[in-house]
Design a protein around this motif. Structure first.
Motif, PDB file in Angstrom:
ATOM      1  N   ASP A   7      12.971  20.621  68.993  1.00  0.00           N
ATOM      2  CA  ASP A   7      11.699  20.955  69.617  1.00  0.00           C
ATOM      3  C   ASP A   7      10.537  20.891  68.642  1.00  0.00           C
ATOM      4  O   ASP A   7       9.404  20.673  69.036  1.00  0.00           O
TER       5      ASP A   7
ATOM      6  N   LEU B 268      14.339  28.070  70.903  1.00  0.00           N
ATOM      7  CA  LEU B 268      13.966  26.750  70.390  1.00  0.00           C
ATOM      8  C   LEU B 268      15.144  26.127  69.655  1.00  0.00           C
ATOM      9  O   LEU B 268      15.997  26.823  69.131  1.00  0.00           O
TER      10      LEU B 268
ATOM     11  N   VAL C 137       7.366  26.046  76.306  1.00  0.00           N
ATOM     12  CA  VAL C 137       8.168  27.011  75.571  1.00  0.00           C
ATOM     13  C   VAL C 137       7.608  28.417  75.772  1.00  0.00           C
ATOM     14  O   VAL C 137       6.395  28.624  75.659  1.00  0.00           O
TER      15      VAL C 137
ATOM     16  N   GLN D  61       4.970  21.960  76.066  1.00  0.00           N
ATOM     17  CA  GLN D  61       6.381  21.744  76.369  1.00  0.00           C
ATOM     18  C   GLN D  61       6.940  22.857  77.247  1.00  0.00           C
ATOM     19  O   GLN D  61       8.103  22.820  77.623  1.00  0.00           O
TER      20      GLN D  61
ATOM     21  N   LEU E 204       3.575  23.260  71.690  1.00  0.00           N
ATOM     22  CA  LEU E 204       4.706  24.050  72.167  1.00  0.00           C
ATOM     23  C   LEU E 204       4.439  24.582  73.585  1.00  0.00           C
ATOM     24  O   LEU E 204       5.307  24.575  74.434  1.00  0.00           O
TER      25      LEU E 204
END
Lengths: 296, 263
Positions: free
Chosen positions: A235, A231, A270, A268, A265
């Motif tokens: 972010d 990260l 991640v 996104q 998150l």
């Protein structure tokens, strides 16, 4: 209205060009058990020194029982344990306790003071024969032997092992349970949590929090989220996060809405592993309060 | 504020007694101090005084008596400088002074207890030295002369208390002993406490009449009837002058420390 046991009023202290205290106001009432918490160099010892009259404030005021702290009538009501103060090595424990008792108007018995410090077996030993921990307990005996209304302890457990600290905390608690006022400085958070009903957090010469341990804990976001991921700071921008740190791939953040943060998150894309969500403890609160990011 | 006045302070008398007793124990249990300050003057007397004890150095004054006065002066001034110099320097070194400052012990009681202790210790050295000179050195004096000698050396030692204080505040805990030895021993020699001044090098003979121990020595020698170069009044005046000077230095050193540590 109860008289304040100890007060700092807009107190500042400069050592040369170094501003150790930048205007501190503290009001400690009789019967309170107060922990002054802060990193090294925050100004805790300076605050205690002002309250004891060992140092004079550059501006502002320090008062003990409404008097100048150097006043002997005020000092007669106070017991003190300082950092790394020595006592004569060629005196016996009992002798030096009796000496300090003679300074106070209504001291407790020597036996009781020695027992409160857990030094019964060393009462006839010379100071030089004591171990480091025993010496620290002797300082405690000297601090309580005058049966003071207020006990000042500056980093009382510094240099002790875990077991020594635990039993020492119990001794302090025992004294506090007599209804006495205890003011201690520490950078051990669990000590503040165990002992104090009020925590004053000092950082860089200022009071940054003054509340009960529970309130201090609630000042930070309720949950600590910790995980491993790749990260960047960007972010996390725009997420409901109070504070965060990213070290290598370990991310730690505090938030009141852990679910929302994680959902975002995941959205996104991640990759998150070793996820951990826990309630923030006092240590987290402390880190959050004293971390200086974004305070410029 | 009523509560403040209602709570008293500890009575001064017992505090002073306890503090004095503790100070005495502290010194007594350091053999480097207690043994040397009591035994050294007696040893010096045994080595130097006894051999020629009965020799007359002036009318009716034997060397044994003369050297007794010298050693009485030496031992008492020694106790004053060392007991104060070392204990002050040591306590500063281990930050004991910080803890004491936070207690309700009045600084004057602290100071007074130390003076009493030092004087008691000095009296103790005389209580050993005098009988030794009497029995081993065959010194015979009028009771009033013994008393005059003892009271003069005890009173005359007060300036050296101030000197000890000054050294205690100006030197570190490890250097205090060395500093004192460097100052005290040479001036004791130069003032003629061990050998008559006539035997000392010329330039020292010229400094010698101005040294504080010279005037102190004269008070002792005069007490046992030996001739001295100034009147007793002059000796007292000079000694008092040195006392004021040493006290001023001690006070300056104390204040310097105060402003560093406690302002």
């Amino acid at each position: 209205m109860t008289a304040a046991a100890a007060q700092l009023i807009a107190a500042t202290k400069k050592y040369g060009s170094v501003e150790a205290l930048k205007g501190i106001t503290i009001d400690i009432q009789l019967g309170q058990v107060v922990a002054m918490l802060g990193p090294n160099g925050a100004g805790k010892t300076t605050s205690i020194s002002l309250l004891l009259g060992l140092r004079k404030p550059t501006s502002g005021k320090a008062l003990l029982f409404g008097l100048d702290p150097t006043h002997l009538a005020a000092r007669s009501r106070v017991g003190v344990m300082l950092q790394e103060s020595g006592v004569p090595s060629m005196l016996k424990v009992r002798e030096i306790v009796d000496l300090f008792r003679s300074y106070y108007p209504k001291p407790m018995t020597g036996e009781r003071a020695i027992a409160m410090a857990g030094l019964e077996e060393k009462a006839s030993a010379l100071v030089k024969e004591l171990s480091g921990g025993q010496r620290q307990r002797l300082y405690f005996a000297l601090a309580v032997c005058g049966d003071p209304e207020v006990l000042f302890l500056d980093e009382p457990t510094v240099g002790m092992d875990v077991e020594g600290r635990r039993s020492f905390i119990e001794r302090i608690a025992e004294f506090a349970n007599l209804g006495r006022t205890v003011v201690l400085t520490t950078h051990y958070l669990e000590e503040a949590d165990q002992l104090a009903e009020r925590v004053i957090v000092i950082d860089r010469g200022l009071v940054i929090a003054d509340a009960s341990p529970r309130e201090i804990k609630s000042k930070v976001a309720g949950k600590r989220v910790r995980f491993t991921a790749t990260l960047t700071d960007q972010d996390l921008a725009g997420l409901p996060v109070t504070t965060f740190t990213i070290t290598d791939h370990t991310v730690q953040l505090f938030t009141n809405q852990p679910e929302a943060v994680l959902r975002e998150l995941f959205k996104q894309g991640v990759e998150i592993s070793e996820l951990e969500v826990t309630g923030a403890d006092l240590e987290d609160a402390f880190i959050a309060l004293t971390s200086h990011q974004g305070t410029a | 504020m009523a509560a403040v006045t209602a709570v008293g302070r500890a009575p001064i008398g017992p505090m002073l007694a306890r503090q004095t007793w503790t100070e005495f124990l502290k010194l007594w249990r350091v053999p480097a101090f207690s043994a040397t300050s009591i035994a050294l003057p007696v040893m010096f007397y045994a080595f130097i005084g006894i051999g020629q004890s009965s020799q007359e150095i002036s009318a009716h004054v034997t060397f044994g008596t003369y050297f007794l006065a010298s050693m009485a002066v030496y031992s008492v001034a020694n106790v004053m400088i060392f007991s104060f110099g070392i204990s002050v320097a040591t306590e500063r070194g281990m930050k004991m002074d910080l803890l004491m400052r936070a207690t309700p012990l009045p600084p004057l009681v602290y100071l007074l207890s130390r003076c009493i202790t030092a004087i008691a210790f000095a009296a103790l050295t005389l209580a050993v030295l005098f009988p030794f000179a009497y029995f081993a050195g065959g010194v015979r004096l009028d009771p009033s002369v013994w008393a005059t000698l003892a009271s003069r050396v005890l009173l005359g030692s007060i300036p050296f208390i101030a000197l000890g204080f000054a050294i205690g505040y100006l030197s570190g805990p490890n250097s205090a002993v060395a500093v004192i030895n460097l100052i005290y021993l040479p001036t004791a020699f130069a003032s003629g406490l061990f050998f008559p001044r006539q035997m000392l090098p010329d330039f020292i003979q010229r400094i010698s009449p101005y040294l504080p121990l010279h005037f102190f020595g004269q008070l002792g020698w005069d007490a046992i009837g030996a001739p001295t170069s100034e009147s007793v009044t002059t000796d007292w005046l000079y000694l008092a002058g040195y006392g004021v000077l040493f006290f001023a230095i001690a006070l300056w050193a104390y204040r310097r420390e105060e402003s560093r540590k406690f302002s």
